[in-house]
Design a protein around this motif. Structure first.
Motif, PDB file in Angstrom:
ATOM      1  N   UNK A 161     -11.755  26.476  -8.735  1.00  0.00           N
ATOM      2  CA  UNK A 161     -12.477  25.325  -8.651  1.00  0.00           C
ATOM      3  C   UNK A 161     -11.992  24.187  -9.714  1.00  0.00           C
ATOM      4  N   UNK A 162     -12.190  23.040  -9.196  1.00  0.00           N
ATOM      5  CA  UNK A 162     -11.626  21.758  -9.967  1.00  0.00           C
ATOM      6  C   UNK A 162     -12.885  20.918 -10.360  1.00  0.00           C
ATOM      7  N   UNK A 163     -13.166  20.692 -11.132  1.00  0.00           N
ATOM      8  CA  UNK A 163     -14.304  20.193 -11.868  1.00  0.00           C
ATOM      9  C   UNK A 163     -13.938  18.806 -12.289  1.00  0.00           C
ATOM     10  N   UNK A 164     -14.704  17.781 -11.796  1.00  0.00           N
ATOM     11  CA  UNK A 164     -14.561  16.519 -12.165  1.00  0.00           C
ATOM     12  C   UNK A 164     -15.955  16.008 -12.741  1.00  0.00           C
ATOM     13  N   UNK A 165     -16.074  15.312 -14.030  1.00  0.00           N
ATOM     14  CA  UNK A 165     -17.302  14.817 -14.734  1.00  0.00           C
ATOM     15  C   UNK A 165     -17.212  13.355 -14.533  1.00  0.00           C
ATOM     16  N   UNK A 166     -18.190  12.832 -14.449  1.00  0.00           N
ATOM     17  CA  UNK A 166     -18.161  11.354 -14.485  1.00  0.00           C
ATOM     18  C   UNK A 166     -19.560  10.822 -15.049  1.00  0.00           C
ATOM     19  N   UNK A 167     -19.336  10.023 -16.140  1.00  0.00           N
ATOM     20  CA  UNK A 167     -20.709   9.328 -16.452  1.00  0.00           C
ATOM     21  C   UNK A 167     -21.285  10.132 -17.778  1.00  0.00           C
ATOM     22  N   UNK A 168     -21.005  11.442 -18.085  1.00  0.00           N
ATOM     23  CA  UNK A 168     -21.708  12.279 -18.849  1.00  0.00           C
ATOM     24  C   UNK A 168     -21.742  11.744 -20.049  1.00  0.00           C
ATOM     25  N   UNK A 169     -20.500  10.720 -20.586  1.00  0.00           N
ATOM     26  CA  UNK A 169     -20.538  10.252 -22.050  1.00  0.00           C
ATOM     27  C   UNK A 169     -21.693   9.225 -22.125  1.00  0.00           C
ATOM     28  N   UNK A 170     -22.110   8.792 -21.097  1.00  0.00           N
ATOM     29  CA  UNK A 170     -23.306   7.645 -21.316  1.00  0.00           C
ATOM     30  C   UNK A 170     -24.701   8.108 -21.286  1.00  0.00           C
TER      31      UNK A 170
END
Length: 175
Positions: A161-170
């Motif tokens: 699996x390749x995991x991409x996280x976006x806007x979690x820091x917000x």
């Protein structure tokens, strides 16, 4: 909203008593998660390996979720089945594993198990086939009454699996 992309594949399985295997899979999430694109359940093809005991499926997984929190983080639930030469299908194992919470490429090994059943059911399974199955498959990942089950270990399912996280820091979540 925070976004999670899961891109990869269900590679295959090994360590099962017989070959000619296929896998039914699904993703379970909490109520705060919403699937934007992709299919959250499916089934691989049957693979009958000519050499070795590894059944290769290379089944693609491509999911895009959005959420406001991490409660109910996604987890894969798997069912491995054996298909005999007459086309009959027998459950070989249940398993589940959490989707990694860190970005990047991950190789997961999901161990599987199956209900043992009574000695009469075990004897019938040897001669007729079939075997014990869960009445409520959500026990695989919920764990509520799973401790009361008598089980036997089965093989391993491999996932890439390749995991991409976006806007979690917000949303105050460090990755």
């Amino acid at each position: 909203m925070a976004e999670l992309h899961i891109i990869g594949q269900i590679v295959g399985a090994s360590g099962f008593p017989q070959s000619s295997l296929f896998c039914k899979w699904g993703i379970h999430t909490g109520g705060a998660w919403r699937l934007l694109s992709g299919v959250k359940e499916g089934q691989t093809q049957v693979d009958l390996p000519e050499m070795g005991d590894m059944a290769f499926w290379s089944h693609p997984v491509d999911l895009h979720y959005t959420t406001k929190g991490i409660q109910g983080w996604p987890k894969f639930h798997l069912q491995v089945w054996h298909q005999d030469s007459f086309g009959r299908c027998q459950l070989y194992g249940y398993g589940y594993c959490h989707v990694p919470s860190s970005p990047g490429q991950h190789r997961l090994q999901c161990v599987t198990w199956r209900p043992l059943g009574s000695w009469q059911e075990q004897l019938a399974q040897e001669f007729v086939g079939g075997g014990s199955q869960l009445r409520f498959p959500d026990l695989i990942y919920s764990g509520a009454d799973r401790y009361r089950l008598h089980t036997v270990a089965m093989g391993i399912v491999e996932l890439e699996l390749c995991i991409i996280l976006r806007h979690f820091d917000k949303y105050g979540i460090e990755s």
